[in-house]
Design a protein around this motif. Sequence first.
Motif, PDB file in Angstrom:
ATOM      1  N   CYS A   4       6.149  -5.157  -3.761  1.00 54.10           N
ATOM      2  CA  CYS A   4       6.646  -4.353  -4.634  1.00 54.10           C
ATOM      3  C   CYS A   4       7.942  -3.856  -4.450  1.00 54.10           C
ATOM      4  CB  CYS A   4       5.577  -3.355  -5.314  1.00 54.10           C
ATOM      5  SG  CYS A   4       3.949  -3.545  -5.257  1.00 54.10           S
ATOM      6  N   ALA A  38      -0.030   1.327   1.508  1.00 49.53           N
ATOM      7  CA  ALA A  38       0.896   0.094   1.572  1.00 49.53           C
ATOM      8  C   ALA A  38       0.412  -0.584   3.202  1.00 49.53           C
ATOM      9  CB  ALA A  38       2.220   0.525   1.468  1.00 49.53           C
ATOM     10  N   PHE A  61       1.094  -4.241  -1.038  1.00 48.84           N
ATOM     11  CA  PHE A  61       0.005  -3.617  -1.186  1.00 48.84           C
ATOM     12  C   PHE A  61      -0.892  -4.786  -1.652  1.00 48.84           C
ATOM     13  CE2 PHE A  61       2.916  -0.299  -2.472  1.00 48.84           C
ATOM     14  CZ  PHE A  61       2.350   0.862  -2.168  1.00 48.84           C
ATOM     15  N   TRP A  67      -0.845   0.039  -5.534  1.00 47.61           N
ATOM     16  CA  TRP A  67       0.598   0.332  -6.025  1.00 47.61           C
ATOM     17  C   TRP A  67       0.360   1.265  -7.072  1.00 47.61           C
ATOM     18  CZ3 TRP A  67       3.422  -1.243 -10.426  1.00 47.61           C
ATOM     19  CH2 TRP A  67       4.790  -0.867 -10.306  1.00 47.61           C
TER      20      TRP A  67
END
Length: 104
Positions: A4, A38, A61, A67
């Motif tokens: 991400c 994370a 993640f 997330w």
Amino acid sequence: MLVCQWHLDIVFGKQSDALRVMRAWGKDKFEHSEFRRAKGGRVMVGHIGDSPSHVVDEYYFESLADWEEAMKGMGGERFKQHADALAPYVVAGSQRWVVYRVVE
């Protein structure tokens, strides 16, 4: 696994100031939010082929749900100070999230 990435552009000449704020925010995120889910993260800046004003704040993640939980917490009062501190350094309209699914 998901990668991400928060992409944003920084006002010319303000990279070090912005990164200082982002480091403090990142530390706070991992200590006081669901960003602790994370599996790691890193910050990258443009070097060759992209502007040094371009910053990528990247996290890993296990799931989209992890997330999303992490993102929910960023609206809290604790993190508003970081967003307010970073805002003067960010080029308006440049922020966006990009999410990649890792294919093994």
